[in-house]
Design a protein around this motif. Structure first.
Motif, PDB file in Angstrom:
ATOM      1  N   ILE A  70       0.860  -1.181   0.000  1.00  0.00           N
ATOM      2  CA  ILE A  70       0.000   0.000   0.000  1.00  0.00           C
ATOM      3  C   ILE A  70       0.897   1.233   0.000  1.00  0.00           C
ATOM      4  CG2 ILE A  70      -1.764   1.300   1.278  1.00  0.00           C
ATOM      5  CD1 ILE A  70      -2.748  -1.439   0.315  1.00  0.00           C
ATOM      6  N   ALA A  71       0.636   2.160  -0.908  1.00  0.00           N
ATOM      7  CA  ALA A  71       1.374   3.426  -0.948  1.00  0.00           C
ATOM      8  C   ALA A  71       0.494   4.511  -0.347  1.00  0.00           C
ATOM      9  CB  ALA A  71       1.757   3.786  -2.374  1.00  0.00           C
ATOM     10  N   GLN A  72       1.060   5.228   0.619  1.00  0.00           N
ATOM     11  CA  GLN A  72       0.332   6.271   1.338  1.00  0.00           C
ATOM     12  C   GLN A  72       1.179   7.540   1.355  1.00  0.00           C
ATOM     13  OE1 GLN A  72      -0.244   5.345   5.524  1.00  0.00           O
ATOM     14  NE2 GLN A  72      -2.144   6.496   5.571  1.00  0.00           N
ATOM     15  N   GLN A  73       0.547   8.679   1.100  1.00  0.00           N
ATOM     16  CA  GLN A  73       1.237   9.963   1.177  1.00  0.00           C
ATOM     17  C   GLN A  73       1.660  10.191   2.630  1.00  0.00           C
ATOM     18  OE1 GLN A  73       2.255  12.125  -1.172  1.00  0.00           O
ATOM     19  NE2 GLN A  73       3.028  13.578   0.325  1.00  0.00           N
ATOM     20  N   HIS A  74       2.943  10.404   2.844  1.00  0.00           N
ATOM     21  CA  HIS A  74       3.494  10.419   4.196  1.00  0.00           C
ATOM     22  C   HIS A  74       2.946  11.516   5.100  1.00  0.00           C
ATOM     23  CE1 HIS A  74       6.316  13.907   4.208  1.00  0.00           C
ATOM     24  NE2 HIS A  74       6.142  13.770   2.899  1.00  0.00           N
ATOM     25  N   ASP A  75       2.618  12.675   4.569  1.00  0.00           N
ATOM     26  CA  ASP A  75       2.239  13.789   5.436  1.00  0.00           C
ATOM     27  C   ASP A  75       0.737  13.991   5.589  1.00  0.00           C
ATOM     28  OD1 ASP A  75       2.049  14.573   2.783  1.00  0.00           O
ATOM     29  OD2 ASP A  75       3.034  16.511   3.078  1.00  0.00           O
ATOM     30  N   THR A  76      -0.051  13.415   4.698  1.00  0.00           N
ATOM     31  CA  THR A  76      -1.505  13.601   4.777  1.00  0.00           C
ATOM     32  C   THR A  76      -2.249  12.318   5.143  1.00  0.00           C
ATOM     33  OG1 THR A  76      -1.892  13.078   2.440  1.00  0.00           O
ATOM     34  CG2 THR A  76      -1.418  15.404   3.010  1.00  0.00           C
ATOM     35  N   GLY A  77      -1.590  11.168   4.986  1.00  0.00           N
ATOM     36  CA  GLY A  77      -2.261   9.897   5.225  1.00  0.00           C
ATOM     37  C   GLY A  77      -3.099   9.419   4.050  1.00  0.00           C
ATOM     38  N   GLU A  78      -3.124  10.163   2.976  1.00  0.00           N
ATOM     39  CA  GLU A  78      -3.913   9.789   1.798  1.00  0.00           C
ATOM     40  C   GLU A  78      -3.420   8.459   1.231  1.00  0.00           C
ATOM     41  OE1 GLU A  78      -4.906  11.852  -2.531  1.00  0.00           O
ATOM     42  OE2 GLU A  78      -3.115  12.458  -1.439  1.00  0.00           O
ATOM     43  N   VAL A  79      -4.330   7.504   1.066  1.00  0.00           N
ATOM     44  CA  VAL A  79      -3.985   6.226   0.443  1.00  0.00           C
ATOM     45  C   VAL A  79      -3.980   6.429  -1.059  1.00  0.00           C
ATOM     46  CG1 VAL A  79      -4.624   3.813   0.143  1.00  0.00           C
ATOM     47  CG2 VAL A  79      -4.945   4.912   2.371  1.00  0.00           C
ATOM     48  N   LEU A  80      -2.845   6.166  -1.679  1.00  0.00           N
ATOM     49  CA  LEU A  80      -2.669   6.451  -3.097  1.00  0.00           C
ATOM     50  C   LEU A  80      -2.930   5.256  -3.997  1.00  0.00           C
ATOM     51  CD1 LEU A  80       0.606   8.508  -2.699  1.00  0.00           C
ATOM     52  CD2 LEU A  80      -1.690   9.421  -3.140  1.00  0.00           C
ATOM     53  N   MET A  81      -2.423   4.100  -3.611  1.00  0.00           N
ATOM     54  CA  MET A  81      -2.541   2.941  -4.486  1.00  0.00           C
ATOM     55  C   MET A  81      -2.140   1.674  -3.752  1.00  0.00           C
ATOM     56  SD  MET A  81       0.838   3.483  -6.896  1.00  0.00           S
ATOM     57  CE  MET A  81       0.976   1.783  -7.416  1.00  0.00           C
ATOM     58  N   MET A  82      -2.443   0.559  -4.388  1.00  0.00           N
ATOM     59  CA  MET A  82      -1.977  -0.748  -3.947  1.00  0.00           C
ATOM     60  C   MET A  82      -1.354  -1.414  -5.158  1.00  0.00           C
ATOM     61  SD  MET A  82      -2.819  -4.111  -4.371  1.00  0.00           S
ATOM     62  CE  MET A  82      -2.186  -5.574  -3.600  1.00  0.00           C
ATOM     63  N   ALA A  83      -0.211  -2.023  -4.946  1.00  0.00           N
ATOM     64  CA  ALA A  83       0.450  -2.784  -6.015  1.00  0.00           C
ATOM     65  C   ALA A  83       1.166  -3.953  -5.350  1.00  0.00           C
ATOM     66  CB  ALA A  83       1.413  -1.888  -6.787  1.00  0.00           C
ATOM     67  N   TRP A  84       1.924  -4.683  -6.124  1.00  0.00           N
ATOM     68  CA  TRP A  84       2.613  -5.870  -5.617  1.00  0.00           C
ATOM     69  C   TRP A  84       4.106  -5.651  -5.636  1.00  0.00           C
ATOM     70  CZ3 TRP A  84      -0.346  -9.632  -3.578  1.00  0.00           C
ATOM     71  CH2 TRP A  84      -1.705  -9.639  -3.938  1.00  0.00           C
ATOM     72  N   MET A  85       4.776  -6.225  -4.657  1.00  0.00           N
ATOM     73  CA  MET A  85       6.235  -6.224  -4.621  1.00  0.00           C
ATOM     74  C   MET A  85       6.726  -7.662  -4.546  1.00  0.00           C
ATOM     75  SD  MET A  85       7.413  -3.236  -2.008  1.00  0.00           S
ATOM     76  CE  MET A  85       7.480  -1.542  -2.560  1.00  0.00           C
TER      77      MET A  85
END
Length: 131
Positions: free
Chosen positions: A23-38
């Protein structure tokens, strides 16, 4: 491989395909940006280069987020959940995160009165990817 990447990889429980949801989240706002695979290579590249990398299941290759579009995710913090089966990358997102040209991939809200689009297209996908 750096010691940090080796330590992180020891915490992650990859699935039978060698993948873990990220899960990618904007560090300063908490906004969830996307989900991808690693996969392990994506974790290693992310930690060693300081920009987020994923595994593209459709292309079956390592994917440097923003490598084509310029919409880079600079890594601020890399976290592994209590079970080790999901990672959270706190990022500084350049521009939009979604391939549709929206800031976040989570732009469709399913509500009692129907489905609502919650975010506008900020950048045309054609300008991001030359398509």
């Amino acid at each position: 491989m750096t010691a940090l990447a080796a330590d992180a990889l020891a915490l992650v429980k990859f699935d039978d395909n060698g993948l873990v949801p990220a899960i990618a989240q904007q560090h300063d706002t908490g906004e969830v940006l996307m989900m991808a695979w690693m996969n392990a290579d994506a974790v290693r590249a992310t930690l060693e280069r300081g920009e987020v990398h994923y595994w593209s299941r459709s292309r079956r290759s390592l994917w440097h987020k923003g490598g084509t579009s310029g919409q880079i995710q600079r890594l601020i913090d890399f976290r592994v959940d209590c079970d080790g089966d999901t990672v959270l990358v706190l990022v500084e997102q350049t521009g939009v995160a979604c391939h549709t040209g929206r800031r976040s991939c989570f732009y469709r809200a399913v509500r009692p009165d129907g489905i609502t689009v919650t975010e506008p297209v900020l950048v045309s996908p054609e300008s991001l990817y030359g398509g």
